[in-house]
Scaffold this motif. Structure first.
Motif, short mmCIF file in Angstrom:
data_model
loop_
_atom_site.label_atom_id
_atom_site.label_comp_id
_atom_site.label_asym_id
_atom_site.label_seq_id
_atom_site.Cartn_x
_atom_site.Cartn_y
_atom_site.Cartn_z
N VAL A 169 -5.76 1.76 -7.81
CA VAL A 169 -5.56 3.04 -7.03
C VAL A 169 -6.98 2.57 -5.95
O VAL A 169 -7.98 1.73 -6.21
N PHE A 170 -6.42 2.51 -4.74
CA PHE A 170 -7.54 1.89 -3.51
C PHE A 170 -8.93 2.43 -2.81
O PHE A 170 -9.61 2.72 -2.97
N TYR A 197 0.72 -1.57 -0.15
CA TYR A 197 -0.03 0.25 -0.07
C TYR A 197 0.85 0.93 0.32
O TYR A 197 2.00 1.22 0.63
N VAL A 198 0.26 2.44 -0.79
CA VAL A 198 0.91 3.18 -0.97
C VAL A 198 0.23 4.23 -0.74
O VAL A 198 -0.70 4.60 -1.47
N PHE A 199 0.41 4.94 -0.08
CA PHE A 199 -0.23 6.47 0.26
C PHE A 199 0.36 7.75 -0.08
O PHE A 199 1.08 7.99 0.13
N PHE A 215 -5.37 14.14 2.82
CA PHE A 215 -5.19 12.26 2.47
C PHE A 215 -5.29 12.92 0.95
O PHE A 215 -6.54 13.38 0.65
N LEU A 216 -4.15 12.19 0.34
CA LEU A 216 -4.87 12.34 -1.65
C LEU A 216 -5.10 11.06 -1.69
O LEU A 216 -6.32 10.84 -2.81
N ILE A 217 -4.24 10.00 -2.11
CA ILE A 217 -4.49 8.89 -2.63
C ILE A 217 -4.20 7.83 -2.11
O ILE A 217 -3.06 7.74 -1.60
#
Lengths: 113, 114
Positions: free
Chosen positions: B54-55, B31-33, B45-47
């Protein structure tokens, strides 16, 4: 809606004094909880986390935090503060469902000699 | 690697120019945020991504912001036609698939739009 509140925007303590930073959360179920520290120009470093079990958790750099379900709180403590602890501290809530994280607005800690 | 690596550290763009930021998550993290820190204390928070998918993109300003996580490449966040209000520090974070695993943050990219 989920939320994280850090009521103290700024705290000043003397070196060697004890410290408590407050964090309250709003969430229907038991979330998993984190404290992070941010030094100037740096990213967030994880101090400690809680998700179940013993409500008093130990972290790095001599920090600990206590989860109190009845108060929806997860306060960070340190018995004796060092000058190097001066930084911004963020409380965060993670929701297992939805892979979401919510951050408080931070508490800025100043340590005076 | 063992750390989330963000490049560049600083980026200056004139208003209307494109900005592209990169993030290499910790190896093995799925997971990447992306977060935007405008004022010193607020993390927006963006994405988020799960591998290359895309989660959650509920925080993304759709018109000018886009992001990708392609296999065997750093993740990227691109801002087309930057505006003054895009000036911020952009943080990338990654986490493993464990249910209670925390976010691990990079050191951020400071974007200044002039």
């Amino acid at each position: 809606a989920q939320s994280v509140t850090q009521p103290d925007i700024h705290i000043t303590v003397s070196e060697g004094a004890s410290l408590e930073l407050r964090c309250n959360y709003s969430y229907g179920a038991t979330p998993y909880l984190f404290w992070y520290v941010q030094s100037p120009g740096q990213g967030l470093q994880l101090l400690l986390k809680y998700f179940s079990g013993d409500t008093l958790v130990q972290g790095i750099k001599g920090f600990e935090a206590e989860f109190k379900r009845s108060q929806s709180s997860f306060n960070l403590r340190k018995p004796s503060v060092h000058w190097s602890d001066a930084a911004e501290y963020f409380c965060a809530v993670g929701l297992i469902t939805g892979n979401q994280f919510y951050f408080g607005t931070g508490t800025s800690l100043t340590v005076i000699p | 690697g063992e750390e989330v690596a963000q490049t560049p550290k600083h980026l200056v763009r004139g208003e209307g120019q494109k900005a592209k930021l990169y993030c290499a998550p910790i190896k093995g993290h799925s997971y990447v945020f992306w977060y935007q820190q405008v004022l010193k204390n607020e993390f927006k928070f963006l994405i988020s991504f799960q591998n290359e998918n895309v989660f959650d993109e509920t925080g993304m300003p759709k018109e000018r912001f886009s992001a990708k996580c392609l296999p065997n490449s750093p993740c990227s966040l691109e801002i087309q036609a930057t505006k003054l209000e895009d000036s911020a520090v952009y943080f990338c974070a990654s986490r493993s698939t464990g249910s209670y695993s925390p976010l691990h943050f990079g050191n951020g990219t400071r974007l200044t739009v002039t």
